[in-house]
Design a protein around this motif. Sequence first.
Motif, PDB file in Angstrom:
ATOM      1  N   PRO A  90       0.631  -1.078   0.086  1.00 35.05           N
ATOM      2  CA  PRO A  90      -0.123  -0.010  -0.162  1.00 35.05           C
ATOM      3  C   PRO A  90       0.800   1.435   0.014  1.00 35.05           C
ATOM      4  O   PRO A  90       1.829   1.393   0.660  1.00 35.05           O
ATOM      5  CB  PRO A  90      -0.778  -0.036   1.290  1.00 35.05           C
ATOM      6  N   SER A  91       0.466   2.308  -0.793  1.00 33.29           N
ATOM      7  CA  SER A  91       1.226   3.552  -0.747  1.00 33.29           C
ATOM      8  C   SER A  91       1.042   4.326   0.478  1.00 33.29           C
ATOM      9  O   SER A  91      -0.143   4.172   1.095  1.00 33.29           O
ATOM     10  CB  SER A  91       0.595   4.421  -2.164  1.00 33.29           C
ATOM     11  N   GLY A  92       2.071   4.908   0.776  1.00 30.55           N
ATOM     12  CA  GLY A  92       2.068   5.877   1.910  1.00 30.55           C
ATOM     13  C   GLY A  92       2.356   5.279   3.379  1.00 30.55           C
ATOM     14  O   GLY A  92       2.608   5.766   4.304  1.00 30.55           O
ATOM     15  N   MET A  93       2.851   3.555   3.126  1.00 26.91           N
ATOM     16  CA  MET A  93       3.142   2.957   4.482  1.00 26.91           C
ATOM     17  C   MET A  93       4.438   3.467   4.731  1.00 26.91           C
ATOM     18  O   MET A  93       5.583   3.683   3.838  1.00 26.91           O
ATOM     19  CB  MET A  93       2.960   1.504   4.271  1.00 26.91           C
ATOM     20  N   LEU A  94       4.815   3.359   5.928  1.00 26.64           N
ATOM     21  CA  LEU A  94       6.109   3.864   6.514  1.00 26.64           C
ATOM     22  C   LEU A  94       6.966   2.642   6.457  1.00 26.64           C
ATOM     23  O   LEU A  94       6.565   1.369   7.027  1.00 26.64           O
ATOM     24  CB  LEU A  94       6.144   4.241   8.140  1.00 26.64           C
ATOM     25  N   LEU A  95       8.206   2.693   6.054  1.00 28.78           N
ATOM     26  CA  LEU A  95       9.066   1.560   5.679  1.00 28.78           C
ATOM     27  C   LEU A  95      10.549   1.870   6.679  1.00 28.78           C
ATOM     28  O   LEU A  95      10.859   3.064   6.511  1.00 28.78           O
ATOM     29  CB  LEU A  95       9.516   1.465   4.319  1.00 28.78           C
ATOM     30  N   ASN A  96      10.975   0.989   7.188  1.00 29.56           N
ATOM     31  CA  ASN A  96      12.183   1.187   8.150  1.00 29.56           C
ATOM     32  C   ASN A  96      13.444   1.141   7.009  1.00 29.56           C
ATOM     33  O   ASN A  96      14.513   1.476   7.668  1.00 29.56           O
ATOM     34  CB  ASN A  96      12.203  -0.081   9.158  1.00 29.56           C
ATOM     35  N   ARG A  97      13.396   0.212   6.029  1.00 30.91           N
ATOM     36  CA  ARG A  97      14.490   0.291   5.082  1.00 30.91           C
ATOM     37  C   ARG A  97      13.935   0.050   3.836  1.00 30.91           C
ATOM     38  O   ARG A  97      12.724  -0.057   3.460  1.00 30.91           O
ATOM     39  CB  ARG A  97      15.415  -0.791   5.390  1.00 30.91           C
ATOM     40  N   PRO A  98      14.921   0.375   2.653  1.00 33.56           N
ATOM     41  CA  PRO A  98      14.226   0.329   1.307  1.00 33.56           C
ATOM     42  C   PRO A  98      13.761  -1.188   0.954  1.00 33.56           C
ATOM     43  O   PRO A  98      14.453  -2.184   1.313  1.00 33.56           O
ATOM     44  CB  PRO A  98      15.574   0.602   0.507  1.00 33.56           C
ATOM     45  N   VAL A  99      12.677  -1.172   0.191  1.00 32.77           N
ATOM     46  CA  VAL A  99      12.426  -2.332  -0.574  1.00 32.77           C
ATOM     47  C   VAL A  99      12.999  -2.494  -1.944  1.00 32.77           C
ATOM     48  O   VAL A  99      13.749  -1.319  -2.486  1.00 32.77           O
ATOM     49  CB  VAL A  99      11.048  -2.432  -0.954  1.00 32.77           C
ATOM     50  N   VAL A 100      12.947  -3.540  -2.724  1.00 32.74           N
ATOM     51  CA  VAL A 100      13.746  -3.579  -4.179  1.00 32.74           C
ATOM     52  C   VAL A 100      12.668  -3.986  -5.132  1.00 32.74           C
ATOM     53  O   VAL A 100      12.075  -5.288  -5.096  1.00 32.74           O
ATOM     54  CB  VAL A 100      14.775  -4.608  -4.110  1.00 32.74           C
ATOM     55  N   LEU A 101      12.103  -2.999  -6.055  1.00 30.60           N
ATOM     56  CA  LEU A 101      11.528  -3.355  -7.167  1.00 30.60           C
ATOM     57  C   LEU A 101      12.103  -3.558  -8.368  1.00 30.60           C
ATOM     58  O   LEU A 101      13.051  -3.001  -8.791  1.00 30.60           O
ATOM     59  CB  LEU A 101      10.456  -2.061  -7.506  1.00 30.60           C
ATOM     60  N   THR A 102      11.759  -4.958  -8.914  1.00 32.50           N
ATOM     61  CA  THR A 102      12.396  -5.455 -10.081  1.00 32.50           C
ATOM     62  C   THR A 102      11.669  -5.085 -11.353  1.00 32.50           C
ATOM     63  O   THR A 102      10.686  -5.733 -11.302  1.00 32.50           O
ATOM     64  CB  THR A 102      12.948  -6.814  -9.873  1.00 32.50           C
ATOM     65  N   GLU A 159      18.769  -6.800 -18.932  1.00 32.76           N
ATOM     66  CA  GLU A 159      17.547  -7.025 -19.470  1.00 32.76           C
ATOM     67  C   GLU A 159      16.351  -6.685 -18.152  1.00 32.76           C
ATOM     68  O   GLU A 159      15.394  -6.652 -18.490  1.00 32.76           O
ATOM     69  CB  GLU A 159      17.334  -8.568 -19.801  1.00 32.76           C
ATOM     70  N   CYS A 160      17.037  -6.231 -17.104  1.00 33.46           N
ATOM     71  CA  CYS A 160      16.090  -5.577 -15.992  1.00 33.46           C
ATOM     72  C   CYS A 160      16.884  -4.526 -15.277  1.00 33.46           C
ATOM     73  O   CYS A 160      18.096  -4.369 -15.554  1.00 33.46           O
ATOM     74  CB  CYS A 160      15.702  -6.736 -15.120  1.00 33.46           C
ATOM     75  N   CYS A 161      15.816  -3.822 -14.285  1.00 27.80           N
ATOM     76  CA  CYS A 161      16.519  -2.949 -13.501  1.00 27.80           C
ATOM     77  C   CYS A 161      16.094  -2.940 -12.053  1.00 27.80           C
ATOM     78  O   CYS A 161      14.843  -3.627 -11.838  1.00 27.80           O
ATOM     79  CB  CYS A 161      16.288  -1.515 -13.836  1.00 27.80           C
ATOM     80  N   HIS A 162      16.575  -2.917 -10.972  1.00 26.10           N
ATOM     81  CA  HIS A 162      16.362  -3.086  -9.541  1.00 26.10           C
ATOM     82  C   HIS A 162      16.369  -1.767  -8.839  1.00 26.10           C
ATOM     83  O   HIS A 162      17.530  -1.034  -8.857  1.00 26.10           O
ATOM     84  CB  HIS A 162      16.976  -4.054  -8.811  1.00 26.10           C
ATOM     85  N   VAL A 163      15.160  -1.362  -8.238  1.00 27.53           N
ATOM     86  CA  VAL A 163      14.976  -0.160  -7.797  1.00 27.53           C
ATOM     87  C   VAL A 163      14.930  -0.183  -6.064  1.00 27.53           C
ATOM     88  O   VAL A 163      14.029  -0.949  -5.874  1.00 27.53           O
ATOM     89  CB  VAL A 163      13.675   0.669  -8.306  1.00 27.53           C
ATOM     90  N   LEU A 164      15.858   0.441  -5.666  1.00 28.39           N
ATOM     91  CA  LEU A 164      15.860   0.582  -4.246  1.00 28.39           C
ATOM     92  C   LEU A 164      14.992   1.771  -3.966  1.00 28.39           C
ATOM     93  O   LEU A 164      15.339   2.852  -4.087  1.00 28.39           O
ATOM     94  CB  LEU A 164      17.259   0.653  -3.514  1.00 28.39           C
ATOM     95  N   MET A 165      13.797   1.510  -3.163  1.00 29.91           N
ATOM     96  CA  MET A 165      13.025   2.685  -2.712  1.00 29.91           C
ATOM     97  C   MET A 165      12.265   2.574  -1.357  1.00 29.91           C
ATOM     98  O   MET A 165      12.315   1.510  -0.820  1.00 29.91           O
ATOM     99  CB  MET A 165      11.818   2.744  -3.880  1.00 29.91           C
ATOM    100  N   GLU A 166      12.034   3.797  -0.834  1.00 24.83           N
ATOM    101  CA  GLU A 166      11.383   3.726   0.522  1.00 24.83           C
ATOM    102  C   GLU A 166       9.901   4.386   0.318  1.00 24.83           C
ATOM    103  O   GLU A 166       9.461   4.572   1.483  1.00 24.83           O
ATOM    104  CB  GLU A 166      12.331   4.571   1.575  1.00 24.83           C
ATOM    105  N   GLN A 167       9.578   4.413  -0.884  1.00 26.53           N
ATOM    106  CA  GLN A 167       8.205   5.116  -0.932  1.00 26.53           C
ATOM    107  C   GLN A 167       7.537   4.406  -2.044  1.00 26.53           C
ATOM    108  O   GLN A 167       7.883   4.218  -3.241  1.00 26.53           O
ATOM    109  CB  GLN A 167       8.121   6.613  -1.466  1.00 26.53           C
ATOM    110  N   LEU A 168       6.533   3.700  -1.569  1.00 24.37           N
ATOM    111  CA  LEU A 168       5.498   2.550  -2.515  1.00 24.37           C
ATOM    112  C   LEU A 168       4.549   3.350  -3.411  1.00 24.37           C
ATOM    113  O   LEU A 168       4.334   4.493  -3.033  1.00 24.37           O
ATOM    114  CB  LEU A 168       4.794   1.555  -1.846  1.00 24.37           C
TER     115      LEU A 168
END
Length: 527
Positions: free
Chosen positions: A188-200, A249-258
């Motif tokens: 869910p957008s707006g949730m608070l994250l303690n560390r980055p997630v990785v979107l591929t 062929e892909c990219c990995h995005v470290l992000m803290e905002q969904l």
Amino acid sequence: ILSGRFVVARVERSGQGRQDNPLHPSAPPDLTATAGTFRGPLFSLPQGVNDSPHKIPMTDSLLLDPLPSLKIKVYNSSTLSSLELPADMSLSDGEILSLKSVGTVGRERDYHSHTMSREPGLSTSATLGNLGGRLTIPNTGVSLLVPPGTIPQGKFYEMYLIINKWEKTTLPSEGSQTVLSPVVSCGPSGMLLNRPVVLTLPHCAQLDTPTPDWTLALKTQTHQGAWEEVLTVGEETLSSPCYLQLEEECCHVLMEQLGTYGLVGQSCPPRPACKRLQLALFAPRAPCLSLDFSLRIYCIHDTPHALKEVLDLERSLGGVLLEHPKPLLFKDSYHNLRLSIHDIPHTYWRSKLLAKYQEIPFYHIWSGSQRPLHCTFSLERASLAVSQLACKICVRQVEGEGQIFQLHTDIQETLLPHSPLPSGSPCLPSSQVGPYAFRLPDSIRQKICASLDAPSARGCDWRLLARSLGFDRYLNYFATKPSPTGVLLDLWEACHQGDADLVSLATALEEMGKSEVLVVMTTDGDC
């Protein structure tokens, strides 16, 4: 003669009727309560001052005792929901059936309900807690890694991952930019994250040239539907909210905002950039009972998701893939894509195409505004007894590269459809929860972080690990994190999700001279 009279009745407006009849169809719905469904002990909430007197007070039942230590924390977001538990109360991920979302009213909610529709095969979700997990949309190349500790202890979120359909999405490209990846929403957008997630995200940019031909940018979509640039690859600053690790062929995005993201690009002068495309040839499923016969060639992005999209479409139309898709490099040269059919046995077959060739305009392919793009070659056989078809189909960009399909088929013979995935490609489950989602055990992770997080005078710390793993394009991003090594290991997990053995990581540590960590990996890991 019929006669009659009208009786005038006076209707008084009063709210009393609605109060006495709570099920009156014109009565507005009660939006003051939100229910959550749980597997485990039931609970009740105190009756609010605005609650209807017709509601049954659950606390009057002897079977339902309130749990005063349970807190429900609701964020005012169209997709966000969370459950907060006291630290001394254990509740596993599997004990939560569902977490209902509380949406905002008005235009913002309407926008989200339109774009966040979950199509079969294009979305996945799972309830995750402090142990983290991984969401994967099978056969698309899209995944979301939620590292351990990302979600605060005692909280659980119903997280989702959605590939937005092109016809329901405003494209992130503008001007001379081209879309290079699927548009993906995670929340869910707006949730608070303690560390980055990785979107591929898979992409179709051709990157094997010695000099950079692309200017690549990551964009995100606001709640109002507009697109904003998050970062330009190679131009990161300390204020950049993300880090993008680019692979062929892909990219990995470290992000803290969904939210909703997409990768776009444009040519970097003086050389024109190239997109990797696939050409897929389809025909009607046998047997053919008509004199007419058609061949359809699709021009799609060279990504797993684009091929899956066309395969699903053709399956609904009764089509079959005749052979494995062929690659094509499409150059930013403003030249169209030309398709032609040759060597038709005119004794038995006739082409209905009046011109010598067909063309797909350059802009339609480069902008990605129309999907899926295809051309149809309509043929007619001399009689129903004719079943063999042999011909050649040429596809090439004017003044550019091309491909040739050599077709030999029996239109009355049932063909086995080609697999949408290359042989040997891993098919990961749609969701993995807790330690099962990660290749690196938590005990090894903690020891590596303890050994490399502290700066070393000899430089034998997390910075050397980043260089060994190829994650050193912008080290300042990792330097701002409480545990730079932990974020590097999260990125390593995302980059090796299909073949994540510990050998590559062990090799990097061995080159750094970290023998004490290698001993732990040999003892606790699978090296």
